[in-house]
Motif scaffolding. Structure first.
Motif, short mmCIF file in Angstrom:
data_model
loop_
_atom_site.label_atom_id
_atom_site.label_comp_id
_atom_site.label_asym_id
_atom_site.label_seq_id
_atom_site.Cartn_x
_atom_site.Cartn_y
_atom_site.Cartn_z
N ILE A 190 -48.23 -1.68 21.95
CA ILE A 190 -48.54 -3.03 22.40
C ILE A 190 -47.66 -4.01 21.65
CG2 ILE A 190 -50.32 -4.82 22.49
CD1 ILE A 190 -52.36 -2.65 22.90
N CYS A 191 -47.07 -4.94 22.37
CA CYS A 191 -46.16 -5.91 21.76
C CYS A 191 -46.28 -7.24 22.48
CB CYS A 191 -44.71 -5.40 21.81
SG CYS A 191 -44.08 -5.18 23.49
N GLY A 192 -45.81 -8.31 21.84
CA GLY A 192 -45.72 -9.61 22.49
C GLY A 192 -47.02 -10.09 23.11
N ILE A 194 -57.81 -7.87 29.83
CA ILE A 194 -56.78 -8.62 29.10
C ILE A 194 -55.42 -8.32 29.72
CG2 ILE A 194 -58.14 -8.43 26.97
CD1 ILE A 194 -55.85 -6.58 25.91
N LYS A 195 -54.52 -9.27 29.58
CA LYS A 195 -53.12 -9.03 29.95
C LYS A 195 -52.37 -8.68 28.68
CE LYS A 195 -51.10 -11.63 33.04
NZ LYS A 195 -50.39 -12.76 33.72
N CYS A 196 -51.56 -7.64 28.71
CA CYS A 196 -50.82 -7.25 27.52
C CYS A 196 -49.45 -6.71 27.91
CB CYS A 196 -51.58 -6.21 26.70
SG CYS A 196 -51.74 -4.60 27.49
N CYS A 197 -48.57 -6.67 26.95
CA CYS A 197 -47.25 -6.05 27.12
C CYS A 197 -47.25 -4.71 26.39
CB CYS A 197 -46.15 -6.94 26.56
SG CYS A 197 -45.81 -8.40 27.56
N ILE A 198 -46.65 -3.73 27.01
CA ILE A 198 -46.57 -2.40 26.42
C ILE A 198 -45.12 -1.96 26.41
CG2 ILE A 198 -47.24 0.03 26.64
CD1 ILE A 198 -49.81 -0.88 27.93
N ASN A 199 -44.65 -1.57 25.24
CA ASN A 199 -43.31 -1.01 25.12
C ASN A 199 -43.41 0.51 25.23
OD1 ASN A 199 -41.05 0.19 23.07
ND2 ASN A 199 -40.30 -1.62 24.15
N VAL A 200 -42.62 1.07 26.13
CA VAL A 200 -42.66 2.50 26.40
C VAL A 200 -41.48 3.15 25.70
CG1 VAL A 200 -42.75 4.28 28.15
CG2 VAL A 200 -43.69 2.02 28.64
N SER A 224 -47.23 -6.75 6.52
CA SER A 224 -47.50 -6.51 7.93
C SER A 224 -47.28 -5.06 8.32
CB SER A 224 -46.60 -7.40 8.80
OG SER A 224 -45.23 -7.09 8.60
N ASP A 225 -46.45 -4.33 7.56
CA ASP A 225 -46.20 -2.94 7.90
C ASP A 225 -47.42 -2.06 7.61
OD1 ASP A 225 -45.85 -3.46 5.17
OD2 ASP A 225 -44.58 -1.68 4.91
N GLN A 226 -48.44 -2.60 6.94
CA GLN A 226 -49.63 -1.83 6.62
C GLN A 226 -50.66 -1.85 7.75
OE1 GLN A 226 -49.84 -0.09 3.63
NE2 GLN A 226 -47.71 -0.77 3.50
N GLY A 256 -47.91 -3.45 12.64
CA GLY A 256 -46.92 -4.34 12.05
C GLY A 256 -47.06 -5.78 12.51
N ASP A 257 -45.92 -6.42 12.76
CA ASP A 257 -45.91 -7.82 13.16
C ASP A 257 -46.63 -8.03 14.50
OD1 ASP A 257 -44.52 -8.53 10.89
OD2 ASP A 257 -42.55 -8.34 11.85
N ASP A 258 -46.60 -7.02 15.37
CA ASP A 258 -47.31 -7.14 16.65
C ASP A 258 -48.82 -7.19 16.43
OD1 ASP A 258 -45.13 -7.16 18.51
OD2 ASP A 258 -44.83 -5.03 18.10
#
Length: 407
Positions: free
Chosen positions: A399-401, A386-392, A323-325, A345-347
């Motif tokens: 983009i996460c979750g 789209i609805k998305c989560c963003i980690n700042v 997943s890190d690739q 990654g996993d996201d």
């Protein structure tokens, strides 16, 4: 009233919907008696009437019906002082103007930013001027706002050039300094408006930053999927007082929209969205929120469109090693701004799911990017919301979750 030129001794002004031209030392005088005293000169240029006054000996003030009530001009020269004997004259002029109003442009040509169209040759726009920048020699860019969202635009289907020639994030060559950008509203589109060679002195004479104006006979065009306004040789600018009816309507509509979570939703978006998120309880933010508050860390949720991805080919992700690739850059847009966000990654796995066949990924990415049909050849594409989560994290966005769904 629009500035059209300036010398060491004179200012020139377009006589649009102005009410009273007052010169120091002259009381209870008409426009023509002022002219006869050689304090004011009336001239015609390109079929329009202008007044020229000598700034050494004179000053001026502009009133409309409402500002006549409290004797508060909506524009005045630095040396202007209203004398006591003139107040009755101002009051009587305001009363006359209420009975015989001047036209400031036909309302049938008046549009808001939510109504602009690229196929409409000319229109009027009432807006607030937030900033003026000289982008090249004698070419000016105005940043204007009326509280509305411009309509989302379709884009070219060619996505293969994103790595070498990425879709621009803004019309200006360089993003404005943060101290200027932070003064912009977080909600509503800030339209970039360019001047042509007929307005090469515009920025030198314009004193309307932070004020409401009416642009007459302006036009617009589409620039890489963004709206861009244009002032041509036939365009004019008229300053408006903050108590003008159209200005009050703009402010009232914006206040009804609100600055809370619902007010930050793009006007053109509606559920169901193409993605679901894990963190519904995090704050809602616009792209402008993120650009103007980069120091604020944590996770936020947004409603955006994905305009482009890099790398653009799904086949580049179809040989899983770990997943890190997995790593890609997404170009996100809402009505307030564009920015780049990383998905990795996993996201990345959560976002696209655990099926890595070329056909499945191609279908999902085409849907995400609004490509019509499986191949998407030759047509414009319209990315969905789209609805998305963003980690700042500092000035980086991840983009996460977030997970794509079939709708």
């Amino acid at each position: 009233m629009s500035p059209i030129g300036k010398t060491n001794y004179q200012y020139k002004f377009s006589l649009g919907r102005w009410r009273i031209f007052h010169c120091l030392g002259l009381t209870k005088t008409s426009l023509f008696s002022i002219k006869s005293r050689i304090v004011l000169q009336i001239t015609e240029f390109n079929g329009r009437i202008y007044a020229v006054f000598n700034k050494i000996f004179s000053s001026y003030a502009l009133f409309d019906e409402k500002s006549c009530i409290d004797f508060n001009p909506y524009q005045a020269s630095p040396g202007f002082h209203l004398l006591g004997p003139d107040m009755d004259f101002v009051r009587r002029m305001g009363h006359s103007c209420s009975k015989f109003p001047f036209s400031g442009g036909m309302d049938e040509y008046l549009l808001s930013l939510k109504d602009i169209k690229s196929d409409k040759p000319y229109f009027d726009l009432v807006c607030k001027v937030l900033h003026v920048e000289e982008v090249t020699s004698n070419v000016w860019m105005l940043f204007v706002w009326d509280g509305n969202d411009t309509p989302p635009l379709s884009l070219d289907t060619n996505l293969n050039d994103e790595e070498q020639n990425p879709l621009p994030l803004h019309i200006e060559q360089f993003l404005l300094p943060s101290d200027i950008l932070c003064t912009f509203p977080r909600v509503g589109t800030v339209l970039r408006v360019m001047t042509d060679k007929a307005h090469e002195k515009f920025g030198l004479n314009f004193n309307g930053i932070g004020k409401w104006v009416r642009f007459r006979n302006m036009t617009c065009e589409v620039h890489f999927g963004s709206w861009k306004g244009l002032l041509t040789s036939s365009s004019r600018v008229r300053y408006l007082p903050e108590n003008h009816d159209i200005v009050l309507e703009c402010i009232r509509n914006f206040n009804q929209r609100g600055m809370g979570e619902e007010g930050r939703f793009p006007s053109w978006s509606s559920p169901p969205y193409l993605a679901v998120i894990d963190y519904e309880n995090v704050p809602f933010a616009t792209m402008m929120d993120l650009l103007t508050q980069p120091e604020v860390g944590g996770t936020v949720k947004c409603i955006v469109r994905v305009l482009a991805v890099c790398p653009p080919q799904p086949k580049e992700f179809c040989t899983p090693v770990g997943s890190d690739q997995y790593r890609m850059r997404l170009t996100l847009e809402d009505p307030t701004a564009r920015l780049h966000a990383t998905l990795c990654g996993d996201d990345w796995v959560k976002f696209f799911g655990d099926c890595f066949s070329v056909d499945v990924l191609t279908t999902k990415m085409n849907k995400l990017l609004g490509v019509p049909g499986k191949e998407g050849s030759g047509s414009l594409r319209s990315p969905p919301w789209i609805k998305c989560c963003i980690n700042v994290n500092s000035v980086e966005y991840h983009i996460c979750g977030t997970r794509l769904v079939d709708i």
